[in-house]
Design an enzyme around this catalytic site. Structure first.
Site, PDB file in Angstrom:
ATOM      1  N   ASN A   1     -13.465  -2.730   2.670  1.00  0.00           N
ATOM      2  CA  ASN A   1     -14.091  -1.269   2.665  1.00  0.00           C
ATOM      3  C   ASN A   1     -14.572  -2.181   1.324  1.00  0.00           C
ATOM      4  OD1 ASN A   1     -13.093  -0.631   4.722  1.00  0.00           O
ATOM      5  ND2 ASN A   1     -11.622   0.746   3.396  1.00  0.00           N
TER       6      ASN A   1
ATOM      7  N   HIS B   1      -7.040  -5.248   2.440  1.00  0.00           N
ATOM      8  CA  HIS B   1      -6.169  -5.011   3.101  1.00  0.00           C
ATOM      9  C   HIS B   1      -5.441  -6.153   4.337  1.00  0.00           C
ATOM     10  CE1 HIS B   1      -7.400  -0.472   2.625  1.00  0.00           C
ATOM     11  NE2 HIS B   1      -8.454  -1.184   2.342  1.00  0.00           N
TER      12      HIS B   1
ATOM     13  N   HIS C   1      -9.911  -4.611  -2.774  1.00  0.00           N
ATOM     14  CA  HIS C   1      -8.674  -5.502  -2.312  1.00  0.00           C
ATOM     15  C   HIS C   1      -9.117  -5.564  -0.606  1.00  0.00           C
ATOM     16  CE1 HIS C   1     -10.066  -1.277  -2.577  1.00  0.00           C
ATOM     17  NE2 HIS C   1      -9.268  -0.754  -0.999  1.00  0.00           N
TER      18      HIS C   1
ATOM     19  N   GLN D   1     -14.706   3.303   0.220  1.00  0.00           N
ATOM     20  CA  GLN D   1     -13.950   2.513  -0.934  1.00  0.00           C
ATOM     21  C   GLN D   1     -13.362   3.059  -1.530  1.00  0.00           C
ATOM     22  OE1 GLN D   1     -15.592  -0.236  -3.707  1.00  0.00           O
ATOM     23  NE2 GLN D   1     -14.178  -1.190  -3.394  1.00  0.00           N
TER      24      GLN D   1
ATOM     25  N   ASP E   1       0.780  -1.278  -0.041  1.00  0.00           N
ATOM     26  CA  ASP E   1      -0.097   0.219   0.130  1.00  0.00           C
ATOM     27  C   ASP E   1       0.798   0.993   0.061  1.00  0.00           C
ATOM     28  OD1 ASP E   1      -1.745   2.045   0.911  1.00  0.00           O
ATOM     29  OD2 ASP E   1      -3.077   1.181   1.684  1.00  0.00           O
TER      30      ASP E   1
HETATM   31  P1  DGP Z   1      -9.476   2.021   0.612  1.00  0.00           P
HETATM   32  O1  DGP Z   1      -9.724   3.041   0.983  1.00  0.00           O
HETATM   33  O2  DGP Z   1     -10.863   0.233   1.036  1.00  0.00           O
HETATM   34  O3  DGP Z   1     -10.408   1.957  -0.587  1.00  0.00           O
HETATM   35  O4  DGP Z   1      -8.471   1.781   0.126  1.00  0.00           O
HETATM   36  C1  DGP Z   1      -7.241   2.167  -0.288  1.00  0.00           C
HETATM   37  C2  DGP Z   1      -5.358   1.912  -0.390  1.00  0.00           C
HETATM   38  O5  DGP Z   1      -5.128   2.072  -1.781  1.00  0.00           O
HETATM   39  C3  DGP Z   1      -5.304   3.275   1.285  1.00  0.00           C
HETATM   40  O6  DGP Z   1      -4.865   2.024   1.446  1.00  0.00           O
HETATM   41  C4  DGP Z   1      -4.039   3.347  -0.564  1.00  0.00           C
HETATM   42  C5  DGP Z   1      -4.086   2.145  -1.613  1.00  0.00           C
HETATM   43  N1  DGP Z   1      -3.685   3.303  -2.230  1.00  0.00           N
HETATM   44  C6  DGP Z   1      -4.218   4.385  -3.380  1.00  0.00           C
HETATM   45  N2  DGP Z   1      -3.739   4.617  -4.497  1.00  0.00           N
HETATM   46  C7  DGP Z   1      -2.271   4.432  -4.592  1.00  0.00           C
HETATM   47  C8  DGP Z   1      -1.329   3.755  -5.160  1.00  0.00           C
HETATM   48  O7  DGP Z   1      -1.457   3.853  -6.870  1.00  0.00           O
HETATM   49  N3  DGP Z   1      -0.475   3.084  -5.482  1.00  0.00           N
HETATM   50  C9  DGP Z   1      -0.190   1.978  -4.404  1.00  0.00           C
HETATM   51  N4  DGP Z   1       0.426   0.966  -3.700  1.00  0.00           N
HETATM   52  N5  DGP Z   1      -1.699   1.780  -3.271  1.00  0.00           N
HETATM   53  C10 DGP Z   1      -2.520   2.548  -3.144  1.00  0.00           C
END
Ligand code: DGP
Length: 157
Positions: free
Chosen positions: A88, A103, A101, A95, A31
């Site tokens: 989420n 976590h 996804h 979300q 993340d």
């Molecule tokens: P959610 O809030 O449950 O939709 O989580 C989305 C997650 O994705 C958040 O923890 C941050 C992560 N995230 C957002 N943009 C990127 C990205 O460009 N690359 C990566 N590796 N993670 C990302």
């Protein structure tokens, strides 16, 4: 695949990513905005917003992969004792990326305040993306070293 989804762009190689596991059906990667060091996301390669749209075999596969990631985190340099697993599922459930996804959040104990602080502040680019990516790469290497070569699930039969 979706043209605009960030995770589909990662899957197409259009955005950088630090991966800890990949197979034909799924990807596990760091993340970019971790709530705690070593925070990993597990995604299906198919673009779906909700777990309701996945096959039961895919749900099984993703959870098996999540469990393998958690085991690898525990055995890695993170030395975490416990984990939060969470999804989420939909915009009203916070979300932010509309691609399923899971976590996998390593927890070390007495870290709740840090996890909550990171949750609200993590999109602030305090340390710079380049430095952050170097830190992610180091932790990822340690996790990847403890991952199985392949996840066993009905999709793999
Ligand atoms: P959610 O809030 O449950 O939709 O989580 C989305 C997650 O994705 C958040 O923890 C941050 C992560 N995230 C957002 N943009 C990127 C990205 O460009 N690359 C990566 N590796 N993670 C990302």
């Amino acid at each position: 695949m979706s043209a605009t989804c960030i995770f589909c762009k990662i899957l197409r190689g259009e955005l950088p990513v630090t991966t800890v596991y990949e197979d034909e059906f799924s990807l596990a990667f760091m993340d970019l905005y971790p709530m705690r060091p070593g925070h990993v996301l597990v995604i299906p390669k198919e673009h779906h917003v909700s777990i309701q749209q996945l096959s039961s075999q895919m749900r099984f596969h993703l959870f098996e992969l999540g469990a393998a990631v958690a085991k690898a985190q525990t055995e890695s340099e993170l030395q975490c004792k416990s984990h939060n697993f969470f999804i989420n599922d939909g915009p009203e459930a916070n979300q932010h990326v509309p691609h399923v996804h899971l976590h996998v959040l390593p927890r070390t104990g007495a870290d709740l305040h840090m996890a909550l602080f990171s949750f609200v502040s993590r999109y602030n680019n305090v340390f710079g993306v380049a430095k952050k990516r170097r830190q992610l790469a180091q932790i990822a290497k340690s996790i990847e070293g403890h991952m199985p070569k392949q996840i066993m699930s009905p999709l793999m039969e």
